[in-house]
Design a protein around this motif. Structure first.
Motif, PDB file in Angstrom:
ATOM      1  N   ALA A 217     -28.153 -23.062  12.189  1.00 29.10           N
ATOM      2  CA  ALA A 217     -28.320 -22.309  13.503  1.00 29.10           C
ATOM      3  C   ALA A 217     -27.375 -20.875  13.382  1.00 29.10           C
ATOM      4  CB  ALA A 217     -28.017 -22.911  14.701  1.00 29.10           C
ATOM      5  N   PHE A 218     -26.344 -21.101  13.192  1.00 32.88           N
ATOM      6  CA  PHE A 218     -25.446 -19.811  12.975  1.00 32.88           C
ATOM      7  C   PHE A 218     -25.824 -18.826  12.028  1.00 32.88           C
ATOM      8  CE2 PHE A 218     -21.799 -17.530  11.219  1.00 32.88           C
ATOM      9  CZ  PHE A 218     -21.208 -16.914  12.415  1.00 32.88           C
ATOM     10  N   MET A 230     -34.444 -20.102  10.166  1.00 34.64           N
ATOM     11  CA  MET A 230     -33.689 -21.305   9.183  1.00 34.64           C
ATOM     12  C   MET A 230     -33.414 -22.424   9.615  1.00 34.64           C
ATOM     13  SD  MET A 230     -30.618 -20.364   6.589  1.00 34.64           S
ATOM     14  CE  MET A 230     -31.793 -19.020   5.755  1.00 34.64           C
ATOM     15  N   VAL A 231     -33.090 -22.353  11.146  1.00 33.82           N
ATOM     16  CA  VAL A 231     -32.471 -23.728  11.680  1.00 33.82           C
ATOM     17  C   VAL A 231     -33.747 -24.658  11.633  1.00 33.82           C
ATOM     18  CG1 VAL A 231     -33.135 -23.240  13.899  1.00 33.82           C
ATOM     19  CG2 VAL A 231     -31.084 -24.398  13.602  1.00 33.82           C
ATOM     20  N   PHE A 232     -34.997 -24.435  11.676  1.00 32.02           N
ATOM     21  CA  PHE A 232     -36.119 -25.487  11.923  1.00 32.02           C
ATOM     22  C   PHE A 232     -36.021 -26.323  10.723  1.00 32.02           C
ATOM     23  CE2 PHE A 232     -37.617 -22.470  15.016  1.00 32.02           C
ATOM     24  CZ  PHE A 232     -38.627 -22.947  15.936  1.00 32.02           C
ATOM     25  N   PRO A 233     -35.813 -26.239   9.505  1.00 32.49           N
ATOM     26  CA  PRO A 233     -35.567 -27.664   8.754  1.00 32.49           C
ATOM     27  C   PRO A 233     -34.618 -28.551   9.404  1.00 32.49           C
ATOM     28  CG  PRO A 233     -35.629 -25.674   7.569  1.00 32.49           C
ATOM     29  CD  PRO A 233     -35.448 -25.200   8.639  1.00 32.49           C
ATOM     30  N   ALA A 234     -33.500 -28.153   9.851  1.00 25.73           N
ATOM     31  CA  ALA A 234     -32.693 -29.110  10.445  1.00 25.73           C
ATOM     32  C   ALA A 234     -32.957 -29.931  11.805  1.00 25.73           C
ATOM     33  CB  ALA A 234     -31.341 -28.391  10.875  1.00 25.73           C
ATOM     34  N   LEU A 235     -33.934 -29.093  12.420  1.00 26.43           N
ATOM     35  CA  LEU A 235     -34.478 -29.702  13.772  1.00 26.43           C
ATOM     36  C   LEU A 235     -35.510 -30.632  13.240  1.00 26.43           C
ATOM     37  CD1 LEU A 235     -35.023 -26.617  16.018  1.00 26.43           C
ATOM     38  CD2 LEU A 235     -33.180 -28.072  16.213  1.00 26.43           C
ATOM     39  N   ILE A 236     -36.343 -30.233  12.299  1.00 32.36           N
ATOM     40  CA  ILE A 236     -37.395 -31.331  11.605  1.00 32.36           C
ATOM     41  C   ILE A 236     -36.721 -32.599  11.307  1.00 32.36           C
ATOM     42  CG2 ILE A 236     -39.251 -31.452  10.132  1.00 32.36           C
ATOM     43  CD1 ILE A 236     -39.704 -28.405  10.490  1.00 32.36           C
ATOM     44  N   TRP A 237     -35.686 -32.237  10.512  1.00 34.61           N
ATOM     45  CA  TRP A 237     -35.140 -33.444   9.835  1.00 34.61           C
ATOM     46  C   TRP A 237     -34.600 -34.310  11.018  1.00 34.61           C
ATOM     47  CZ3 TRP A 237     -29.629 -32.809   7.288  1.00 34.61           C
ATOM     48  CH2 TRP A 237     -29.070 -33.916   6.934  1.00 34.61           C
ATOM     49  N   VAL A 257     -25.272 -22.480  19.839  1.00 35.17           N
ATOM     50  CA  VAL A 257     -24.952 -21.655  18.552  1.00 35.17           C
ATOM     51  C   VAL A 257     -25.583 -20.147  18.921  1.00 35.17           C
ATOM     52  CG1 VAL A 257     -24.856 -21.320  16.263  1.00 35.17           C
ATOM     53  CG2 VAL A 257     -24.267 -23.367  17.152  1.00 35.17           C
ATOM     54  N   VAL A 258     -26.895 -20.328  19.189  1.00 35.24           N
ATOM     55  CA  VAL A 258     -27.532 -19.172  19.489  1.00 35.24           C
ATOM     56  C   VAL A 258     -27.175 -18.238  20.573  1.00 35.24           C
ATOM     57  CG1 VAL A 258     -29.795 -17.959  19.729  1.00 35.24           C
ATOM     58  CG2 VAL A 258     -29.676 -20.050  18.129  1.00 35.24           C
ATOM     59  N   ILE A 259     -26.874 -18.921  21.728  1.00 30.36           N
ATOM     60  CA  ILE A 259     -26.522 -18.083  22.769  1.00 30.36           C
ATOM     61  C   ILE A 259     -25.058 -17.827  22.796  1.00 30.36           C
ATOM     62  CG2 ILE A 259     -26.258 -18.285  25.397  1.00 30.36           C
ATOM     63  CD1 ILE A 259     -28.650 -20.240  25.402  1.00 30.36           C
ATOM     64  N   GLY A 260     -24.233 -18.503  22.070  1.00 30.11           N
ATOM     65  CA  GLY A 260     -22.796 -18.335  22.093  1.00 30.11           C
ATOM     66  C   GLY A 260     -22.370 -17.131  21.018  1.00 30.11           C
ATOM     67  N   THR A 261     -23.581 -17.091  20.167  1.00 35.04           N
ATOM     68  CA  THR A 261     -23.103 -16.179  18.978  1.00 35.04           C
ATOM     69  C   THR A 261     -23.810 -14.518  19.807  1.00 35.04           C
ATOM     70  OG1 THR A 261     -23.623 -17.497  17.151  1.00 35.04           O
ATOM     71  CG2 THR A 261     -24.034 -15.231  16.681  1.00 35.04           C
ATOM     72  N   THR A 262     -24.979 -14.598  20.442  1.00 37.38           N
ATOM     73  CA  THR A 262     -25.484 -13.624  20.935  1.00 37.38           C
ATOM     74  C   THR A 262     -24.393 -13.096  21.959  1.00 37.38           C
ATOM     75  OG1 THR A 262     -27.641 -14.258  20.358  1.00 37.38           O
ATOM     76  CG2 THR A 262     -27.285 -12.634  22.060  1.00 37.38           C
ATOM     77  N   ALA A 263     -23.940 -14.105  23.066  1.00 40.18           N
ATOM     78  CA  ALA A 263     -22.834 -13.510  23.952  1.00 40.18           C
ATOM     79  C   ALA A 263     -22.098 -12.923  23.696  1.00 40.18           C
ATOM     80  CB  ALA A 263     -22.726 -14.888  24.877  1.00 40.18           C
ATOM     81  N   HIS A 264     -21.256 -13.129  22.550  1.00 34.58           N
ATOM     82  CA  HIS A 264     -20.230 -12.618  21.882  1.00 34.58           C
ATOM     83  C   HIS A 264     -20.418 -11.381  20.890  1.00 34.58           C
ATOM     84  CE1 HIS A 264     -18.524 -16.459  23.163  1.00 34.58           C
ATOM     85  NE2 HIS A 264     -17.241 -16.030  23.067  1.00 34.58           N
ATOM     86  N   GLN A 265     -21.428 -10.736  21.148  1.00 39.21           N
ATOM     87  CA  GLN A 265     -21.906  -9.240  20.716  1.00 39.21           C
ATOM     88  C   GLN A 265     -22.323  -9.607  19.223  1.00 39.21           C
ATOM     89  OE1 GLN A 265     -19.139  -6.600  22.141  1.00 39.21           O
ATOM     90  NE2 GLN A 265     -19.493  -7.060  24.588  1.00 39.21           N
TER      91      GLN A 265
END
Length: 531
Positions: A217-218, A230-237, A257-265
């Motif tokens: 995700a990161f 790229m995170v979709f293999p983990a979700l499918i797993w 992870v997605v929102i936190g990364t984006t919120a921290h610019q």
């Protein structure tokens, strides 16, 4: 009346300990829900992109799931938490707009819980695609109510202009919907039985899954290249291996992870304008959540179908055993007794003729002896047949079962049967062993009845990738390609071999004998019981 005195008893209020305990428990649940709702609201606010824009609103999911799981009567907890959250906004928003926002959020939670109960039933585990679809409809409808009421309230309060309505409504609706799709499935999967859910993911593979979901995700949102998904293999797993508990945890990790990364610019979404940034994040979370939840439901449905098929096979086997026992009883009480009476009367007739020295009855004596021998053979065969019906023929193994059956065969030609094979258990499932035993029994029965052979050999031989069963004799042989109306032995063997995915080969030469050979692939033998 002057001498009459009136006494009035004063009403008393009696507090029962049980009622007080129930009220205390209810109050505790309300306060606990209020605390959870408020905490999730603070989490959503901490992940805001700007002072007024949040990509996800978790309280929507917390409220809907809580009222769905534990009852609508806990709504005061939502009301209290909404008062606390909106009270902190009095300095920045008009009171009228806050009241409208409060009412819209309350309606969202209550309507969402009601729709969830009606569309997916009570205590759904989201293990059916229909349940996931019903949850999506319930959440989407409820969040649309909140978005509509909130947008109108902000418009009437002068917070937004008329031209901002489409973007404002879309952001509100997708934010609440994303929060619902992350939180509601997670609470439905974990809250009813946390211990069972924890056992589902408590393993080394589960730890590796969580680590992979965080890392992928990161990388998917922080890398500059086109690797957003790229995170979709983990979700499918997670959906394939850990069901709803693992899938919902992976969805929550991805969203944070997605929102936190984006919120921290930082990240791929941060480089976009604020409206596009919010929309991209919300759509990313919604698509990821729905894909994972639907896949998890399909896997659960497939597992449930496999379990139901296995249970059906088990019940079919039990019914077959019961039917075999019934047939054995009927044969013992009817045919077996009739054969016994025939043998008894034959012996009586033989003795009567034995006392008469008239040679003209010699052929009658011979016929009676033949009848006695045939009846005796039929009795032996019937006893063996009843014995086989009353037990699991291959309980002790295929080789031993064939050897026991061979020992019961009696023929006028003095047939001897040799059974060869490993004494250890064969790497095949019970159903395959049963079918192979039935094929071997039919082949030996044909040898005894039609081949006029003096010897026969049964070989059970595991080979590379297959199991071989071979029955050979030194009898008269026959034309294996010729049709035999009224005789179903060969057809029965072919049918049984086809059911276990094997190959049947029959080689026969007149005057030399016959070889019946069955080859069953090991993988087919292993899988046949569950297919």
């Amino acid at each position: 009346m002057a001498g009459t005195s009136l006494s009035v008893s004063r009403p008393t209020i009696q507090w029962r300990a049980a009622d007080f305990k129930l009220q205390s428990r209810y109050l505790a649940r309300v306060l606990l829900l209020a605390a959870a709702y408020y905490a999730s609201a603070k989490l959503g606010q901490s992940l805001r992109y700007t002072a007024s824009v949040s990509a996800i609103w978790p309280p929507a999911g917390v409220g809907m799931a809580a009222l769905y799981l534990w009852g609508l009567r806990l709504w005061p907890g939502i009301f209290i938490a909404e008062l606390a959250v909106n009270g902190e906004l009095l300095h920045s928003l008009p009171v009228g707009s806050l009241i409208g926002q409060h009412a819209g959020n309350m309606a969202e939670v209550v309507v969402g819980a009601v729709l969830l109960r009606r569309l997916i039933g009570q205590r759904s585990a989201l293990d059916r695609p229909d349940d996931v679809g019903g949850m999506l409809v319930a959440i989407g409808t409820a969040t649309a109510i909140s978005a509509t009421v909130g947008t109108v309230s902000m418009l009437l309060g002068g917070v937004i202009a008329g031209s901002d309505i489409p973007k404002f409504w879309r952001t509100w609706w997708l934010g609440d919907t994303a929060g619902g799709l992350v939180v509601v499935p997670m609470m439905l999967a974990w809250a009813p039985d946390p211990v069972a859910a924890w056992r589902r993911v408590r393993c080394r593979e589960g730890v590796f899954l969580v680590a992979s979901a965080i890392a992928l995700a990161f990388v998917s949102v922080s890398a500059t290249g086109p690797v957003t998904y790229m995170v979709f293999p983990a979700l499918i797993w997670a959906a394939l291996r850990f069901g709803a508990p693992g899938a919902t945890v992976s969805i929550a990790i991805t969203a944070l992870v997605v929102i936190g990364t984006t919120a921290h610019q930082s990240g791929a979404f941060f480089s976009q304008p604020i409206d596009h940034r919010t929309l991209s994040t919300q759509v990313y979370i919604v698509i990821g959540a729905l894909t994972t939840l639907f896949l998890s439901a399909l896997v659960a449905e497939r597992e449930r179908s496999a379990d139901a098929l296995a249970e059906a096979h088990r019940r079919e086997g039990e019914r077959a055993i019961e039917e075999r026992h019934r047939i054995a009883r009927d044969l013992h009480d009817s045919v077996s007794q009739a054969l016994f009476s025939t043998a008894l009367h034959t012996r009586t007739a033989e003795k009567a003729l034995g006392n008469d020295r008239d040679d003209s009855f010699g052929h009658v004596r011979q016929s009676l002896r033949a009848i006695a021998e045939l009846t005796k053979a039929a009795q032996a065969e019937m006893r063996a047949f009843i014995f086989d019906l009353r037990r699991d023929a291959v309980e002790a193994g295929l080789v031993k079962a064939l050897a026991e059956y061979a020992s019961t065969i009696r023929t006028p030609s003095g047939l001897t049967v040799s059974v060869q094979g490993p004494e250890s258990a064969l790497a095949v499932d019970p159903r395959t062993e049963e079918e192979l035993f039935a094929i071997g029994r039919e082949a030996l029965s044909n040898v005894a009845r039609h081949a006029d052979a003096r010897s026969a050999t049964v070989k059970v031989e595991p080979r590379s990738g297959c199991l071989s069963l071979e029955i050979s004799d030194n009898g008269r042989g026959f034309d294996s390609t010729a049709a035999r109306p009224g005789h179903f032995g060969l057809e029965s063997m072919r049918s049984r071999v086809a059911e276990i995915g094997g190959d049947l080969t029959i080689t026969s030469t007149f005057g030399i004998g016959t070889v019946v050979r069955v080859d069953v692939p090991m993988q087919s033998a292993t899988a046949s019981d569950g297919s």
